[in-house]
Scaffold this motif. Structure first.
Motif, PDB file in Angstrom:
ATOM      1  N   ALA A  52      -2.356  -9.152  -3.754  1.00 24.75           N
ATOM      2  CA  ALA A  52      -2.215  -7.793  -3.232  1.00 24.75           C
ATOM      3  C   ALA A  52      -1.575  -7.817  -1.842  1.00 24.75           C
ATOM      4  CB  ALA A  52      -3.568  -7.103  -3.194  1.00 24.75           C
ATOM      5  N   LYS A  53      -1.971  -8.780  -1.034  1.00 24.89           N
ATOM      6  CA  LYS A  53      -1.396  -8.917   0.306  1.00 24.89           C
ATOM      7  C   LYS A  53       0.097  -9.240   0.211  1.00 24.89           C
ATOM      8  CE  LYS A  53      -1.947 -11.542   4.582  1.00 24.89           C
ATOM      9  NZ  LYS A  53      -2.674 -12.633   5.233  1.00 24.89           N
ATOM     10  N   ARG A  54       0.453 -10.133  -0.706  1.00 22.19           N
ATOM     11  CA  ARG A  54       1.864 -10.502  -0.889  1.00 22.19           C
ATOM     12  C   ARG A  54       2.687  -9.302  -1.376  1.00 22.19           C
ATOM     13  NH1 ARG A  54       0.563 -13.579   2.157  1.00 22.19           N
ATOM     14  NH2 ARG A  54       0.265 -15.805   1.919  1.00 22.19           N
ATOM     15  N   LEU A  55       2.126  -8.508  -2.277  1.00 27.25           N
ATOM     16  CA  LEU A  55       2.823  -7.299  -2.737  1.00 27.25           C
ATOM     17  C   LEU A  55       3.156  -6.407  -1.558  1.00 27.25           C
ATOM     18  CD1 LEU A  55       0.803  -6.226  -5.917  1.00 27.25           C
ATOM     19  CD2 LEU A  55       3.157  -7.072  -5.860  1.00 27.25           C
ATOM     20  N   ASP A  56       2.172  -6.206  -0.715  1.00 28.71           N
ATOM     21  CA  ASP A  56       2.351  -5.333   0.452  1.00 28.71           C
ATOM     22  C   ASP A  56       3.367  -5.922   1.422  1.00 28.71           C
ATOM     23  OD1 ASP A  56       1.655  -2.941   1.819  1.00 28.71           O
ATOM     24  OD2 ASP A  56       0.430  -4.131   3.203  1.00 28.71           O
ATOM     25  N   GLU A  57       3.240  -7.207   1.742  1.00 31.14           N
ATOM     26  CA  GLU A  57       4.148  -7.872   2.684  1.00 31.14           C
ATOM     27  C   GLU A  57       5.591  -7.869   2.197  1.00 31.14           C
ATOM     28  OE1 GLU A  57       1.041 -11.226   4.444  1.00 31.14           O
ATOM     29  OE2 GLU A  57       2.641 -11.846   3.088  1.00 31.14           O
ATOM     30  N   ARG A  58       5.758  -8.021   0.901  1.00 33.09           N
ATOM     31  CA  ARG A  58       7.100  -8.166   0.340  1.00 33.09           C
ATOM     32  C   ARG A  58       7.665  -6.861  -0.200  1.00 33.09           C
ATOM     33  NH1 ARG A  58       5.044 -13.951  -1.912  1.00 33.09           N
ATOM     34  NH2 ARG A  58       5.461 -15.034   0.040  1.00 33.09           N
ATOM     35  N   GLY A  59       6.920  -5.782  -0.042  1.00 29.49           N
ATOM     36  CA  GLY A  59       7.408  -4.474  -0.451  1.00 29.49           C
ATOM     37  C   GLY A  59       7.612  -4.324  -1.949  1.00 29.49           C
ATOM     38  N   ILE A  60       6.823  -5.021  -2.731  1.00 30.37           N
ATOM     39  CA  ILE A  60       6.931  -4.932  -4.188  1.00 30.37           C
ATOM     40  C   ILE A  60       6.012  -3.819  -4.672  1.00 30.37           C
ATOM     41  CG2 ILE A  60       6.592  -6.138  -6.374  1.00 30.37           C
ATOM     42  CD1 ILE A  60       6.962  -8.782  -4.775  1.00 30.37           C
ATOM     43  N   THR A  61       6.594  -2.871  -5.386  1.00 37.12           N
ATOM     44  CA  THR A  61       5.829  -1.755  -5.920  1.00 37.12           C
ATOM     45  C   THR A  61       5.569  -1.993  -7.400  1.00 37.12           C
ATOM     46  OG1 THR A  61       6.851  -0.247  -4.354  1.00 37.12           O
ATOM     47  CG2 THR A  61       5.792   0.734  -6.270  1.00 37.12           C
ATOM     48  N   VAL A  62       4.319  -1.906  -7.783  1.00 36.59           N
ATOM     49  CA  VAL A  62       3.959  -2.076  -9.192  1.00 36.59           C
ATOM     50  C   VAL A  62       3.672  -0.693  -9.766  1.00 36.59           C
ATOM     51  CG1 VAL A  62       2.347  -3.143 -10.811  1.00 36.59           C
ATOM     52  CG2 VAL A  62       3.003  -4.366  -8.731  1.00 36.59           C
ATOM     53  N   ASP A  63       4.621  -0.213 -10.569  1.00 36.19           N
ATOM     54  CA  ASP A  63       4.429   1.085 -11.219  1.00 36.19           C
ATOM     55  C   ASP A  63       3.844   0.867 -12.617  1.00 36.19           C
ATOM     56  OD1 ASP A  63       6.582   0.178 -12.750  1.00 36.19           O
ATOM     57  OD2 ASP A  63       8.010   1.589 -11.884  1.00 36.19           O
ATOM     58  N   ASN A  64       3.609   1.954 -13.328  1.00 39.70           N
ATOM     59  CA  ASN A  64       3.008   1.853 -14.659  1.00 39.70           C
ATOM     60  C   ASN A  64       3.851   1.025 -15.616  1.00 39.70           C
ATOM     61  OD1 ASN A  64       0.798   3.379 -13.928  1.00 39.70           O
ATOM     62  ND2 ASN A  64       1.681   5.303 -14.642  1.00 39.70           N
ATOM     63  N   GLN A  65       5.177   1.162 -15.551  1.00 39.11           N
ATOM     64  CA  GLN A  65       6.054   0.411 -16.449  1.00 39.11           C
ATOM     65  C   GLN A  65       5.977  -1.087 -16.169  1.00 39.11           C
ATOM     66  OE1 GLN A  65       7.948   1.559 -19.138  1.00 39.11           O
ATOM     67  NE2 GLN A  65       8.020  -0.643 -19.510  1.00 39.11           N
ATOM     68  N   LEU A  66       6.034  -1.470 -14.897  1.00 36.62           N
ATOM     69  CA  LEU A  66       5.942  -2.880 -14.551  1.00 36.62           C
ATOM     70  C   LEU A  66       4.583  -3.437 -14.961  1.00 36.62           C
ATOM     71  CD1 LEU A  66       6.963  -5.493 -13.328  1.00 36.62           C
ATOM     72  CD2 LEU A  66       6.311  -4.622 -11.067  1.00 36.62           C
ATOM     73  N   MET A  67       3.523  -2.686 -14.723  1.00 33.85           N
ATOM     74  CA  MET A  67       2.186  -3.140 -15.098  1.00 33.85           C
ATOM     75  C   MET A  67       2.111  -3.362 -16.607  1.00 33.85           C
ATOM     76  SD  MET A  67      -0.460  -3.989 -13.532  1.00 33.85           S
ATOM     77  CE  MET A  67      -2.198  -4.166 -13.593  1.00 33.85           C
ATOM     78  N   SER A  68       2.663  -2.439 -17.370  1.00 29.36           N
ATOM     79  CA  SER A  68       2.684  -2.575 -18.824  1.00 29.36           C
ATOM     80  C   SER A  68       3.486  -3.808 -19.242  1.00 29.36           C
ATOM     81  CB  SER A  68       3.288  -1.312 -19.449  1.00 29.36           C
ATOM     82  OG  SER A  68       3.393  -1.462 -20.838  1.00 29.36           O
TER      83      SER A  68
END
Length: 126
Positions: A52-68
């Motif tokens: 979660a920290k890496r997502l935030d630091e790297r500006g990666i957004t996980v939307d519903n499609q990516l999660m699926s």
């Protein structure tokens, strides 16, 4: 902690509610294996605190499609017997511990250049 709408657990573990059933003949309450397995499968992917920290630091957004897409990729890897998989897509790489349904770290596209992935046994391309 809730980052980008995902479940994030401090200890990296997810809780599964136990539903007890009575075992015929002995009157004891025990969770039914099939029921527990189905509940575990329904939990979906979780993100460790580190991921979660890496997502935030790297500006990666996980939307519903990516999660699926991630969940589908991990399920495919699970069916092939994978334990630790690198899911590689346009948004970056997600290293997932398959038995625990846990994303343990992530990398963005820029971070992937000249990187070595260790401690994985499989890779899935999105």
């Amino acid at each position: 902690m809730d980052i980008h709408g995902m479940r994030v657990y401090e200890n990296g573990m997810s809780g599964i509610p136990h539903q007890n059933t009575t075992t015929p003949g002995n009157g004891e309450c025990q969770p039914e294996f099939g029921q527990l397995l189905q509940e575990k499968a329904k939990v979906g992917l979780n993100f460790s605190k580190h991921a979660a920290k890496r997502l935030d630091e790297r500006g990666i957004t996980v939307d519903n499609q990516l999660m699926s897409d991630l969940e589908h990729a991990v399920e495919g890897a699970r069916k092939k017997g994978a334990k630790d998989v690198a899911v590689i897509g346009a948004q970056g790489v997600f290293i997932v511990n398959v038995p625990n349904n846990m994303v343990v770290t992530t990398m963005g596209q820029q971070d992937m250049r000249e990187r070595v992935f260790t401690n994985i046994d499989s890779a899935v391309l999105l």
